[in-house]
Write a protein that holds these residues in place. Sequence first.
Motif, PDB file in Angstrom:
ATOM      1  N   HIS A 117       0.835  -1.306   0.055  1.00  0.00           N
ATOM      2  CA  HIS A 117       0.095   0.084  -0.121  1.00  0.00           C
ATOM      3  C   HIS A 117       0.933   1.471   0.072  1.00  0.00           C
ATOM      4  N   PHE A 118       1.941   1.267   0.749  1.00  0.00           N
ATOM      5  CA  PHE A 118       2.726   2.469   0.776  1.00  0.00           C
ATOM      6  C   PHE A 118       3.771   2.436  -0.143  1.00  0.00           C
ATOM      7  N   ASP A 119       4.014   1.389  -0.916  1.00  0.00           N
ATOM      8  CA  ASP A 119       4.862   1.214  -2.092  1.00  0.00           C
ATOM      9  C   ASP A 119       4.024   1.098  -3.469  1.00  0.00           C
ATOM     10  N   PRO A 120       3.255   1.834  -3.751  1.00  0.00           N
ATOM     11  CA  PRO A 120       2.232   1.540  -5.020  1.00  0.00           C
ATOM     12  C   PRO A 120       3.115   1.615  -6.382  1.00  0.00           C
ATOM     13  N   GLU A 121       4.183   2.230  -6.354  1.00  0.00           N
ATOM     14  CA  GLU A 121       4.928   2.554  -7.686  1.00  0.00           C
ATOM     15  C   GLU A 121       6.020   1.335  -7.683  1.00  0.00           C
ATOM     16  N   MET A 122       6.162   0.691  -6.486  1.00  0.00           N
ATOM     17  CA  MET A 122       7.362  -0.438  -6.548  1.00  0.00           C
ATOM     18  C   MET A 122       8.608   0.160  -6.405  1.00  0.00           C
ATOM     19  N   LYS A 123       8.673   1.419  -5.720  1.00  0.00           N
ATOM     20  CA  LYS A 123      10.012   1.943  -5.591  1.00  0.00           C
ATOM     21  C   LYS A 123      11.107   1.111  -5.015  1.00  0.00           C
ATOM     22  N   ILE A 124      10.478   0.037  -3.860  1.00  0.00           N
ATOM     23  CA  ILE A 124      11.355  -0.716  -3.167  1.00  0.00           C
ATOM     24  C   ILE A 124      11.568  -2.157  -3.976  1.00  0.00           C
ATOM     25  N   ALA A 125      12.675  -2.543  -4.355  1.00  0.00           N
ATOM     26  CA  ALA A 125      12.751  -3.667  -5.254  1.00  0.00           C
ATOM     27  C   ALA A 125      11.858  -4.976  -4.802  1.00  0.00           C
ATOM     28  N   ARG A 126      12.133  -5.164  -3.363  1.00  0.00           N
ATOM     29  CA  ARG A 126      11.350  -6.456  -2.942  1.00  0.00           C
ATOM     30  C   ARG A 126      10.741  -5.943  -1.877  1.00  0.00           C
ATOM     31  N   HIS A 127       9.713  -6.869  -1.401  1.00  0.00           N
ATOM     32  CA  HIS A 127       8.743  -6.725  -0.166  1.00  0.00           C
ATOM     33  C   HIS A 127       8.699  -7.655   0.901  1.00  0.00           C
ATOM     34  N   LEU A 129      10.290  -9.976   3.912  1.00  0.00           N
ATOM     35  CA  LEU A 129      11.157  -9.572   5.183  1.00  0.00           C
ATOM     36  C   LEU A 129      12.489  -9.506   5.053  1.00  0.00           C
ATOM     37  N   GLN A 130      13.088 -10.243   4.435  1.00  0.00           N
ATOM     38  CA  GLN A 130      14.517 -10.580   4.528  1.00  0.00           C
ATOM     39  C   GLN A 130      15.132  -9.224   3.764  1.00  0.00           C
ATOM     40  N   TYR A 131      14.481  -8.883   2.515  1.00  0.00           N
ATOM     41  CA  TYR A 131      14.827  -7.559   2.029  1.00  0.00           C
ATOM     42  C   TYR A 131      14.665  -6.501   2.956  1.00  0.00           C
ATOM     43  N   LEU A 132      13.504  -6.123   3.370  1.00  0.00           N
ATOM     44  CA  LEU A 132      13.068  -5.089   4.110  1.00  0.00           C
ATOM     45  C   LEU A 132      13.756  -4.709   5.356  1.00  0.00           C
ATOM     46  N   ARG A 133      14.215  -5.761   5.832  1.00  0.00           N
ATOM     47  CA  ARG A 133      15.010  -5.381   7.040  1.00  0.00           C
ATOM     48  C   ARG A 133      16.438  -4.759   6.831  1.00  0.00           C
ATOM     49  N   TYR A 134      16.960  -4.640   5.882  1.00  0.00           N
ATOM     50  CA  TYR A 134      18.011  -3.760   5.400  1.00  0.00           C
ATOM     51  C   TYR A 134      18.001  -2.532   4.981  1.00  0.00           C
ATOM     52  N   LEU A 135      16.593  -2.158   4.717  1.00  0.00           N
ATOM     53  CA  LEU A 135      16.219  -0.535   4.403  1.00  0.00           C
ATOM     54  C   LEU A 135      16.460   0.080   5.404  1.00  0.00           C
TER      55      LEU A 135
END
Length: 135
Positions: A117-127, A129-135
Amino acid sequence: MLPIFLDTETTGNQPTDRLCQLSYKKPDDTYDSMFDELFKPPLPITIEAMAVHHITEKMVADKPGFQDSPLFPAIKDLLEDPENVVVAHNAPFDIDMLNRDEVFPANFIDTLKLVRHFDPEMKIARHNLQYLRYL
């Protein structure tokens, strides 16, 4: 409402697969605020699942099944309490796994849905948890 931050590990992701680990954290400092337990599933853990969560057949061989565990009634009561809300990433998957063992959480929040919902344009490469934890 009390949030219960939850994650499951399973034998796979097919309709017949089952839970082999349950972990949760309650937002307090009581002795039971954290829970992490392995369970012997009623079917083998797939190689694909082991590659993801590193839980092997040997690790669960001497564990009780989830419903056979003496901890099951308390877990069921906690997760089904209408005053609690299960918070999980891809919650429908975890809820489905719990339902297969006759646990029906009253409320849940899906953090994967929130991220999308908060990344509708898919600016974050992956959603995941293993990826998000490093943002």
